[in-house]
Design an enzyme around this catalytic site. Structure first.
Site, PDB file in Angstrom:
ATOM      1  N   GLY A  58     -12.340  12.790  81.127  1.00 43.61           N
ATOM      2  CA  GLY A  58     -12.485  11.447  80.963  1.00 43.61           C
ATOM      3  C   GLY A  58     -12.298  11.004  79.237  1.00 43.61           C
ATOM      4  O   GLY A  58     -11.119  11.160  78.800  1.00 43.61           O
ATOM      5  N   SER A 133      -9.025  18.808  80.430  1.00 46.84           N
ATOM      6  CA  SER A 133      -8.815  17.384  79.798  1.00 46.84           C
ATOM      7  C   SER A 133      -9.820  17.000  78.778  1.00 46.84           C
ATOM      8  O   SER A 133      -9.748  17.669  77.882  1.00 46.84           O
ATOM      9  CB  SER A 133      -8.731  16.190  80.878  1.00 46.84           C
ATOM     10  OG  SER A 133      -8.076  15.085  80.490  1.00 46.84           O
ATOM     11  N   TRP A 134     -10.295  15.804  78.718  1.00 46.66           N
ATOM     12  CA  TRP A 134     -11.323  15.608  78.042  1.00 46.66           C
ATOM     13  C   TRP A 134     -12.443  16.830  77.968  1.00 46.66           C
ATOM     14  O   TRP A 134     -13.185  17.117  76.924  1.00 46.66           O
ATOM     15  CB  TRP A 134     -12.263  14.299  78.099  1.00 46.66           C
ATOM     16  CG  TRP A 134     -13.627  14.247  77.488  1.00 46.66           C
ATOM     17  CD1 TRP A 134     -14.748  14.242  78.260  1.00 46.66           C
ATOM     18  CD2 TRP A 134     -13.948  14.182  76.196  1.00 46.66           C
ATOM     19  NE1 TRP A 134     -15.722  14.136  77.409  1.00 46.66           N
ATOM     20  CE2 TRP A 134     -15.236  14.208  75.990  1.00 46.66           C
ATOM     21  CE3 TRP A 134     -13.210  14.238  75.049  1.00 46.66           C
ATOM     22  CZ2 TRP A 134     -15.965  14.143  74.716  1.00 46.66           C
ATOM     23  CZ3 TRP A 134     -13.994  14.082  73.757  1.00 46.66           C
ATOM     24  CH2 TRP A 134     -15.446  14.141  73.558  1.00 46.66           C
ATOM     25  N   ASP A 308       2.661  17.782  83.001  1.00 48.59           N
ATOM     26  CA  ASP A 308       1.427  17.205  82.589  1.00 48.59           C
ATOM     27  C   ASP A 308       1.780  15.801  81.723  1.00 48.59           C
ATOM     28  O   ASP A 308       2.170  16.024  80.676  1.00 48.59           O
ATOM     29  CB  ASP A 308       0.519  18.043  82.141  1.00 48.59           C
ATOM     30  CG  ASP A 308      -1.119  17.319  81.611  1.00 48.59           C
ATOM     31  OD1 ASP A 308      -1.167  16.092  81.484  1.00 48.59           O
ATOM     32  OD2 ASP A 308      -1.897  18.212  81.596  1.00 48.59           O
ATOM     33  N   HIS A 340      -1.209  17.090  85.768  1.00 46.34           N
ATOM     34  CA  HIS A 340      -2.505  17.183  84.871  1.00 46.34           C
ATOM     35  C   HIS A 340      -3.714  17.595  85.679  1.00 46.34           C
ATOM     36  O   HIS A 340      -4.601  18.174  85.167  1.00 46.34           O
ATOM     37  CB  HIS A 340      -2.697  15.802  84.279  1.00 46.34           C
ATOM     38  CG  HIS A 340      -4.144  15.892  83.431  1.00 46.34           C
ATOM     39  ND1 HIS A 340      -4.068  16.282  82.146  1.00 46.34           N
ATOM     40  CD2 HIS A 340      -5.152  15.028  83.677  1.00 46.34           C
ATOM     41  CE1 HIS A 340      -5.271  16.128  81.859  1.00 46.34           C
ATOM     42  NE2 HIS A 340      -5.964  15.463  82.525  1.00 46.34           N
TER      43      HIS A 340
END
Length: 362
Positions: A58, A133-134, A308, A340
């Site tokens: 996120g 990711s985050w 990605d 991704h």
């Protein structure tokens, strides 16, 4: 011709090594007051096993039981939790609004929440920290702050959060889109998803597209006075959320937007992301790269999709170069033929193989 099977070929589907399971136990942990923030957590696997702290993406993405399937349930004690403001944590942006849920919601708060959860669950030694990711950003920020707690870092879809990284995903050719929608006037994820890009830009007036993230943030920050304004905010949140959900897969499922198209998820996801991005992730410039020497003391495994377009491969390349400059080669660095999402087949299999191959914690 039926293309439906092709639309699903990048998903892992039934090739998981470990079966779906229910959480052994769950809970809500009070981590702050005024406002009260409570983290929802779940525990899977072996209660006496090697602890794994799972950090979702996120920010604002929340966890799901499928995320426990990367780990051998006989070996690992897996902790999933929803970060502040999203998922089943309390309060959420959707339930209480951004004025409440985004108060005391910064990277520093999330880093310390991990320690509070460690303490509450009786984790006293080192643990594996797993994030994509985050979640990779938060994992590295945590490791920089608390390296003594980290046995290994397992990172997927590296996100460094530099301005150019955000512009690639959210700005692209937006400033010239109204006059030349197909012009390649700037780099960006839009080049591979033109229809989704048009839908993402639709809530923003052409005059405001010089800074798309700022324009979205202005919509989210409105104090809605009527149903029309609330509908506008929801439409913007859905557009933001669906854009990221679409470009997260090399082969997007055009018939099912999944959680990204759900109103409650989108309101949390979009507004928390916009909040963090407007504040440069609440990190100093180049924080992660500048602290590569600290990360170099921790065995680090990296999986990144070659295709990605949420977090382009250049971000993983930059991290690997920084680690090498600090004197440490990543314990493993796998570039997959995927996009991704952690749920793309090659990413999921690579992450599972890394977890299976880690040396036991002593």
């Amino acid at each position: 011709m039926d293309f439906s099977a092709l639309q699903r070929t990048s998903k892992i589907d039934d090739e998981w090594r470990y079966p779906a399971a229910e959480a052994r136990r769950t809970g809500l942990l009070q981590v702050d007051r005024d406002p009260d923030h409570k983290l929802y957590w779940e525990e899977y696997g072996n209660p006496a096993g090697e602890p794994v702290m799972f950090l979702h993406g996120g920010p604002g993405g929340a966890c799901a039981p499928v995320m426990a399937r990367f780990f051998d349930p006989a070996r690992y004690r897996v902790i999933l939790f929803d970060q502040r403001g999203c998922g089943k944590s309390e309060p959420t942006v959707a339930s209480a609004g951004p004025a409440v849920a985004l108060t005391n919601n910064t990277t520093a708060h999330l880093v310390e929440d991990i320690n509070r959860l460690r303490d509450a669950l009786g984790i006293t030694g080192k643990m594996h920290v797993f994030g994509g990711s985050w979640g990779s950003t938060l994992a590295m920020a945590y490791a920089i702050a608390h390296p003594q707690h980290c046995a290994t870092l397992i990172l997927r879809g590296i996100f460094l959060g530099a301005p150019e990284d955000l512009h690639f995903m959210y700005q692209g050719n937006a400033a010239t889109f109204a006059e030349d929608p197909f012009g390649l006037t700037a780099p960006g994820a839009y080049v591979s998803y033109p229809d989704a890009w048009a839908a993402f830009l639709a809530p923003i007036a052409p005059a405001d597209r010089g800074d798309v993230m700022k324009a979205y943030k202005a919509i989210f920050d409105m104090a809605s006075k009527n149903d029309d304004e609330r509908r506008r905010q929801l439409a913007a949140a859905l557009a933001w959320s669906v854009w990221e959900g679409t470009i997260s897969n090399a082969i997007p499922d055009t018939e099912d937007e999944g959680k990204f198209g759900e109103e409650t998820f989108a309101l949390c996801f979009a507004q928390i992301e916009a909040h963090f991005f407007a504040n440069a992730l609440f990190l100093p410039p180049d924080h992660i790269v500048r602290h590569a020497a600290t990360l170099a003391t921790i065995p680090t495994h990296i999986v990144h999709g070659r295709f990605d377009l949420v977090c382009p491969l250049t971000q993983a390349s930059r991290l690997v170069a920084a680690l090498r400059d600090a004197g440490a080669t990543p314990a493993s660095y796998v570039v997959t033929n995927a996009g991704h999402s952690a749920m793309e087949r090659e990413n999921a299999l690579a992450l599972t193989a890394i977890m299976d191959g880690l040396p036991p914690l002593r």
